[in-house]
Design an enzyme around this catalytic site. Structure first.
Site, PDB file in Angstrom:
ATOM      1  N   SER A 167      41.169  28.110  30.678  1.00 43.63           N
ATOM      2  CA  SER A 167      41.336  27.736  32.072  1.00 43.63           C
ATOM      3  C   SER A 167      40.908  26.280  32.241  1.00 43.63           C
ATOM      4  O   SER A 167      41.499  25.395  31.642  1.00 43.63           O
ATOM      5  CB  SER A 167      40.528  28.676  32.976  1.00 43.63           C
ATOM      6  OG  SER A 167      40.750  28.365  34.338  1.00 43.63           O
ATOM      7  N   THR A 168      39.877  26.017  33.031  1.00 49.91           N
ATOM      8  CA  THR A 168      39.454  24.647  33.311  1.00 49.91           C
ATOM      9  C   THR A 168      39.112  23.910  32.013  1.00 49.91           C
ATOM     10  O   THR A 168      38.289  24.368  31.233  1.00 49.91           O
ATOM     11  CB  THR A 168      38.222  24.653  34.229  1.00 49.91           C
ATOM     12  OG1 THR A 168      38.475  25.498  35.350  1.00 49.91           O
ATOM     13  CG2 THR A 168      37.904  23.247  34.700  1.00 49.91           C
ATOM     14  N   HIS A 194      45.546  28.824  32.486  1.00 53.42           N
ATOM     15  CA  HIS A 194      45.632  28.688  33.942  1.00 53.42           C
ATOM     16  C   HIS A 194      46.081  27.272  34.270  1.00 53.42           C
ATOM     17  O   HIS A 194      45.314  26.309  34.151  1.00 53.42           O
ATOM     18  CB  HIS A 194      44.270  28.949  34.591  1.00 53.42           C
ATOM     19  CG  HIS A 194      43.733  30.316  34.344  1.00 53.42           C
ATOM     20  ND1 HIS A 194      42.412  30.644  34.524  1.00 53.42           N
ATOM     21  CD2 HIS A 194      44.348  31.448  33.921  1.00 53.42           C
ATOM     22  CE1 HIS A 194      42.236  31.926  34.239  1.00 53.42           C
ATOM     23  NE2 HIS A 194      43.400  32.426  33.861  1.00 53.42           N
ATOM     24  N   MET A 287      36.561  28.462  33.986  1.00 53.52           N
ATOM     25  CA  MET A 287      35.730  29.017  35.046  1.00 53.52           C
ATOM     26  C   MET A 287      36.119  30.466  35.298  1.00 53.52           C
ATOM     27  O   MET A 287      37.281  30.839  35.163  1.00 53.52           O
ATOM     28  CB  MET A 287      35.917  28.188  36.323  1.00 53.52           C
ATOM     29  CG  MET A 287      35.009  28.571  37.468  1.00 53.52           C
ATOM     30  SD  MET A 287      35.252  27.462  38.873  1.00 53.52           S
ATOM     31  CE  MET A 287      34.037  28.146  40.010  1.00 53.52           C
ATOM     32  N   ASP A 290      38.204  35.642  33.619  1.00 55.29           N
ATOM     33  CA  ASP A 290      39.476  36.111  33.073  1.00 55.29           C
ATOM     34  C   ASP A 290      39.379  36.131  31.552  1.00 55.29           C
ATOM     35  O   ASP A 290      38.940  35.166  30.933  1.00 55.29           O
ATOM     36  CB  ASP A 290      40.615  35.190  33.519  1.00 55.29           C
ATOM     37  CG  ASP A 290      41.985  35.795  33.256  1.00 55.29           C
ATOM     38  OD1 ASP A 290      42.070  37.025  33.102  1.00 55.29           O
ATOM     39  OD2 ASP A 290      42.966  35.025  33.216  1.00 55.29           O
TER      40      ASP A 290
END
Length: 345
Positions: A167-168, A194, A287, A290
């Site tokens: 993600s991030t 993401h 973050m 998930d």
């Protein structure tokens, strides 16, 4: 003690966009907009003056563009960057920015100066606050050919597929990971990242140019093959389906409880169903949580999970949750992750 607000500088060459972003960010009690900047040179001057925690960054600007601003930010004290971009026009630049250290990306709902820009309010506030707590890492190798990685000579039969969630900070981490994998990788790779819709085609193309393995954006019913990495489309859930010896990916719907799209949990769980103990999963920077439930499913069927170490994570959220749940068999900083993967094949 009350936490001080996140100090934000808004950078965009459109006066209307600057006004809207200032308004939506200023509505959050956790954010203070210190000023706005009309181009890259103005931004660098105001970054030096105000020392903001975060900047929202347009990419296409006169005098000095967003990529130029990113390249000028150095050191741990530099502000974290949230790109506010238009995928239709700026997808290549957006991917470049993410690979060069931008923490988050928010897609403008329109390139026009209309009130539709207010639609990005919730997402922008959330990502600015997330970026404020993120680490700034040195830029990765970018789309440059990586040194020849080690070859794989043998593979235990139980290792059949590699699945990756991020993600991030994920685009930068994926760049470092995929460019370090060998051309003769004997398993397929499927990635859930993401990222907003419209950016994964450019990301896959750039990674393909830089990597020894092939990297492609997912398409429905795409067959999986060793040495090919498939990246889920932004905004589109992806799952793995296996019938006899044929494995493929397909677009899917997730339950209403899924907060992320594409969902790492959905991808991991489908890999567990299709390959059982043959799954090797990697949870990278990001973050939230998930990938946690998907990792549980992989663990239940005898598969293995690796986690990125805190030292290299932009946000140590997703890997932390997997580690704290006791689901990861090993961890490594991102620049050592490819070697760790090869040891666990």
């Amino acid at each position: 003690m009350k936490t001080p607000p996140v100090r934000v500088l808004v950078v965009d060459d459109s006066a209307f966009v600057r006004k809207v972003l200032r308004q939506v960010l200023g509505a959050s009690p956790s954010i203070e907009v210190v000023d706005t900047a009309m181009d890259g040179l103005d931004a660098l001057e105001k970054i030096e003056r105000y020392k903001p925690d975060v900047i929202t960054l347009d990419l296409v600007m006169p005098n000095l563009d967003g990529i130029g601003v990113l390249g000028s930010l150095r050191g741990d004290g530099a502000p974290r960057v949230v790109v506010v971009s238009n995928a239709e026009a700026d997808s290549e630049l957006g991917v470049t920015a993410l690979q060069q250290g931008a923490v988050e990306l928010v897609e403008k709902p329109t390139s026009l100066a209309t009130d539709r820009l207010f639609e990005l309010s919730d997402e922008l506030v959330r990502k600015v606050l997330a970026a404020a707590g993120a680490k700034r890492l040195a830029a990765g190798p970018g789309p440059q050919p990586a040194p020849p990685p080690p070859s794989v000579t043998s593979v235990p039969a139980r290792t059949r597929i590699l699945v990756v969630g991020a993600s991030t900070g994920g685009p930068q981490a994926l760049t470092r990971l995929l460019t370090a994998l060998p051309a003769d990788l004997p398993v397929p790779v499927v990635v859930a990242l993401h990222i907003p819709a419209g950016y994964t085609e450019s990301l896959a193309r750039r990674l393909d140019e830089a990597s020894a393995i092939s990297v492609i954006e997912a398409s429905d019913d795409l067959q999986l093959r060793p040495g090919i990495a498939v990246i889920a489309r932004g905004g589109q859930h992806l799952e793995i389906r296996r019938q006899l010896e044929r494995a493929s990916v397909r677009f899917a719907r997730a339950s209403t409880t899924s907060l992320y799209c594409p969902s790492v949990d959905l991808l991991f769980a489908s890999a567990a169903v299709g390959f059982g103990a043959g799954v090797l999963a990697v949870v990278l920077t990001g973050m939230g949580d998930d990938g946690l439930e998907g990792s549980r499913e992989i663990h239940k069927v005898g598969g293995r999970v690796l986690a990125e170490a805190e030292s290299s994570c932009v946000v140590y959220g997703m890997p932390r949750r997997v580690q704290e749940a006791g689901l990861a068999v090993a961890e490594a900083p991102i620049d050592e992750m490819a070697a760790l993967i090869l040891r666990h094949l």
